[in-house]
Design a protein around this motif. Structure first.
Motif, PDB file in Angstrom:
ATOM      1  N   VAL A 223       0.856  -1.181   0.000  1.00 37.19           N
ATOM      2  CA  VAL A 223       0.000   0.000   0.000  1.00 37.19           C
ATOM      3  C   VAL A 223       0.893   1.233   0.000  1.00 37.19           C
ATOM      4  O   VAL A 223       1.747   1.391   0.868  1.00 37.19           O
ATOM      5  CB  VAL A 223      -0.939   0.006   1.231  1.00 37.19           C
ATOM      6  CG1 VAL A 223      -1.750   1.291   1.280  1.00 37.19           C
ATOM      7  CG2 VAL A 223      -1.856  -1.208   1.203  1.00 37.19           C
ATOM      8  N   ILE A 224       0.697   2.108  -1.010  1.00 25.52           N
ATOM      9  CA  ILE A 224       1.536   3.305  -1.100  1.00 25.52           C
ATOM     10  C   ILE A 224       0.751   4.586  -0.817  1.00 25.52           C
ATOM     11  O   ILE A 224       1.349   5.637  -0.631  1.00 25.52           O
ATOM     12  CB  ILE A 224       2.242   3.404  -2.475  1.00 25.52           C
ATOM     13  CG1 ILE A 224       1.235   3.435  -3.612  1.00 25.52           C
ATOM     14  CG2 ILE A 224       3.251   2.286  -2.622  1.00 25.52           C
ATOM     15  CD1 ILE A 224       1.851   3.712  -4.973  1.00 25.52           C
ATOM     16  N   ASP A 225      -0.571   4.499  -0.779  1.00 18.28           N
ATOM     17  CA  ASP A 225      -1.358   5.689  -0.458  1.00 18.28           C
ATOM     18  C   ASP A 225      -2.746   5.281   0.002  1.00 18.28           C
ATOM     19  O   ASP A 225      -3.275   4.248  -0.403  1.00 18.28           O
ATOM     20  CB  ASP A 225      -1.467   6.612  -1.673  1.00 18.28           C
ATOM     21  CG  ASP A 225      -2.024   7.985  -1.312  1.00 18.28           C
ATOM     22  OD1 ASP A 225      -1.826   8.434  -0.165  1.00 18.28           O
ATOM     23  OD2 ASP A 225      -2.660   8.614  -2.178  1.00 18.28           O
ATOM     24  N   ARG A 226      -3.295   6.121   0.866  1.00 21.00           N
ATOM     25  CA  ARG A 226      -4.675   5.957   1.338  1.00 21.00           C
ATOM     26  C   ARG A 226      -5.293   7.342   1.324  1.00 21.00           C
ATOM     27  O   ARG A 226      -4.683   8.300   1.767  1.00 21.00           O
ATOM     28  CB  ARG A 226      -4.711   5.432   2.765  1.00 21.00           C
ATOM     29  CG  ARG A 226      -3.920   4.176   2.979  1.00 21.00           C
ATOM     30  CD  ARG A 226      -3.932   3.832   4.444  1.00 21.00           C
ATOM     31  NE  ARG A 226      -2.925   2.838   4.762  1.00 21.00           N
ATOM     32  CZ  ARG A 226      -2.854   2.231   5.920  1.00 21.00           C
ATOM     33  NH1 ARG A 226      -3.696   2.535   6.886  1.00 21.00           N
ATOM     34  NH2 ARG A 226      -1.930   1.330   6.148  1.00 21.00           N
ATOM     35  N   GLU A 227      -6.496   7.437   0.803  1.00 21.27           N
ATOM     36  CA  GLU A 227      -7.134   8.738   0.706  1.00 21.27           C
ATOM     37  C   GLU A 227      -8.577   8.652   1.187  1.00 21.27           C
ATOM     38  O   GLU A 227      -9.308   7.731   0.842  1.00 21.27           O
ATOM     39  CB  GLU A 227      -7.094   9.217  -0.747  1.00 21.27           C
ATOM     40  CG  GLU A 227      -7.520  10.637  -0.925  1.00 21.27           C
ATOM     41  CD  GLU A 227      -7.318  11.099  -2.360  1.00 21.27           C
ATOM     42  OE1 GLU A 227      -7.891  12.139  -2.702  1.00 21.27           O
ATOM     43  OE2 GLU A 227      -6.624  10.421  -3.126  1.00 21.27           O
TER      44      GLU A 227
ATOM     45  N   VAL B 117     -22.139   7.112   5.560  1.00 21.30           N
ATOM     46  CA  VAL B 117     -21.346   6.652   4.426  1.00 21.30           C
ATOM     47  C   VAL B 117     -19.983   7.355   4.381  1.00 21.30           C
ATOM     48  O   VAL B 117     -19.899   8.568   4.556  1.00 21.30           O
ATOM     49  CB  VAL B 117     -22.104   6.901   3.106  1.00 21.30           C
ATOM     50  CG1 VAL B 117     -21.243   6.566   1.905  1.00 21.30           C
ATOM     51  CG2 VAL B 117     -23.393   6.108   3.087  1.00 21.30           C
ATOM     52  N   GLN B 118     -18.937   6.560   4.125  1.00 23.39           N
ATOM     53  CA  GLN B 118     -17.578   7.065   3.922  1.00 23.39           C
ATOM     54  C   GLN B 118     -16.969   6.325   2.730  1.00 23.39           C
ATOM     55  O   GLN B 118     -17.294   5.159   2.506  1.00 23.39           O
ATOM     56  CB  GLN B 118     -16.701   6.807   5.144  1.00 23.39           C
ATOM     57  CG  GLN B 118     -17.200   7.477   6.400  1.00 23.39           C
ATOM     58  CD  GLN B 118     -16.395   7.046   7.600  1.00 23.39           C
ATOM     59  OE1 GLN B 118     -15.485   7.719   7.992  1.00 23.39           O
ATOM     60  NE2 GLN B 118     -16.717   5.899   8.166  1.00 23.39           N
ATOM     61  N   ARG B 119     -16.085   7.015   1.995  1.00 22.32           N
ATOM     62  CA  ARG B 119     -15.376   6.374   0.875  1.00 22.32           C
ATOM     63  C   ARG B 119     -13.884   6.601   1.023  1.00 22.32           C
ATOM     64  O   ARG B 119     -13.444   7.698   1.359  1.00 22.32           O
ATOM     65  CB  ARG B 119     -15.857   6.938  -0.456  1.00 22.32           C
ATOM     66  CG  ARG B 119     -17.257   6.516  -0.775  1.00 22.32           C
ATOM     67  CD  ARG B 119     -17.665   6.903  -2.174  1.00 22.32           C
ATOM     68  NE  ARG B 119     -19.082   6.622  -2.327  1.00 22.32           N
ATOM     69  CZ  ARG B 119     -19.962   7.492  -2.751  1.00 22.32           C
ATOM     70  NH1 ARG B 119     -19.591   8.701  -3.112  1.00 22.32           N
ATOM     71  NH2 ARG B 119     -21.228   7.161  -2.831  1.00 22.32           N
ATOM     72  N   PHE B 120     -13.131   5.544   0.738  1.00 25.24           N
ATOM     73  CA  PHE B 120     -11.675   5.564   0.836  1.00 25.24           C
ATOM     74  C   PHE B 120     -11.083   5.013  -0.459  1.00 25.24           C
ATOM     75  O   PHE B 120     -11.623   4.062  -1.026  1.00 25.24           O
ATOM     76  CB  PHE B 120     -11.202   4.675   1.989  1.00 25.24           C
ATOM     77  CG  PHE B 120     -11.785   5.053   3.324  1.00 25.24           C
ATOM     78  CD1 PHE B 120     -11.156   5.978   4.134  1.00 25.24           C
ATOM     79  CD2 PHE B 120     -12.964   4.475   3.777  1.00 25.24           C
ATOM     80  CE1 PHE B 120     -11.671   6.333   5.361  1.00 25.24           C
ATOM     81  CE2 PHE B 120     -13.507   4.819   5.005  1.00 25.24           C
ATOM     82  CZ  PHE B 120     -12.855   5.751   5.789  1.00 25.24           C
ATOM     83  N   THR B 121      -9.964   5.587  -0.897  1.00 26.34           N
ATOM     84  CA  THR B 121      -9.228   5.056  -2.036  1.00 26.34           C
ATOM     85  C   THR B 121      -7.893   4.525  -1.546  1.00 26.34           C
ATOM     86  O   THR B 121      -7.164   5.223  -0.848  1.00 26.34           O
ATOM     87  CB  THR B 121      -9.020   6.133  -3.124  1.00 26.34           C
ATOM     88  OG1 THR B 121     -10.298   6.537  -3.606  1.00 26.34           O
ATOM     89  CG2 THR B 121      -8.200   5.576  -4.291  1.00 26.34           C
ATOM     90  N   ILE B 122      -7.593   3.277  -1.923  1.00 25.17           N
ATOM     91  CA  ILE B 122      -6.352   2.610  -1.538  1.00 25.17           C
ATOM     92  C   ILE B 122      -5.535   2.422  -2.820  1.00 25.17           C
ATOM     93  O   ILE B 122      -6.011   1.852  -3.785  1.00 25.17           O
ATOM     94  CB  ILE B 122      -6.635   1.225  -0.913  1.00 25.17           C
ATOM     95  CG1 ILE B 122      -7.671   1.295   0.210  1.00 25.17           C
ATOM     96  CG2 ILE B 122      -5.338   0.562  -0.470  1.00 25.17           C
ATOM     97  CD1 ILE B 122      -7.269   2.088   1.398  1.00 25.17           C
ATOM     98  N   THR B 123      -4.285   2.906  -2.803  1.00 25.12           N
ATOM     99  CA  THR B 123      -3.388   2.751  -3.958  1.00 25.12           C
ATOM    100  C   THR B 123      -2.288   1.779  -3.581  1.00 25.12           C
ATOM    101  O   THR B 123      -1.701   1.886  -2.510  1.00 25.12           O
ATOM    102  CB  THR B 123      -2.772   4.116  -4.355  1.00 25.12           C
ATOM    103  OG1 THR B 123      -3.844   5.032  -4.616  1.00 25.12           O
ATOM    104  CG2 THR B 123      -1.922   3.975  -5.614  1.00 25.12           C
TER     105      THR B 123
END
Length: 106
Positions: A71-75, A96-102
């Motif tokens: 994992v290099i980023d979490r947003e 509701v929540q949204r997260f992006t995992i890179t």
């Protein structure tokens, strides 16, 4: 007892094809916290937020272990703004929540 529902949202990808082991990839997930009262879902949403994007001493508070990638980023993409949504029947409250995992290949 409050609970969460995890959904993987459809993604849009650009750059190298996903089979290219040098390509980074990002996925967005929606976490819906569900309970009977506002305080329950806000408490659970806080716990989810800390678990995914929480920081401690300049580092992520919790590691995300995903096989064959790092994992290099979490947003933190979206938050209900502190306002839970109450169902028409009034018996269920959600947040509701949204997260992006890179990730990048290891």
């Amino acid at each position: 007892m409050p609970y969460t529902i995890l959904d993987s949202l459809p993604g849009e990808f650009s750059g190298p094809p996903l089979w290219d082991w040098h390509a980074d990839a990002a996925w967005t997930y929606q976490v819906t916290s569900v309970g009977e009262r506002d305080d329950q879902v806000q408490w659970l949403a806080d716990r989810v937020r800390v678990g995914v994007v929480g920081r401690a001493e300049g580092r992520w508070a919790h590691d995300l272990h995903i096989p064959q990638v790092r994992v290099i980023d979490r947003e933190f993409e979206h938050d209900a703004g502190g306002e839970p949504s109450v169902s028409a029947a009034g018996a269920i409250v959600s947040y509701v929540q949204r997260f992006t995992i890179t990730v990048t290949p290891t």
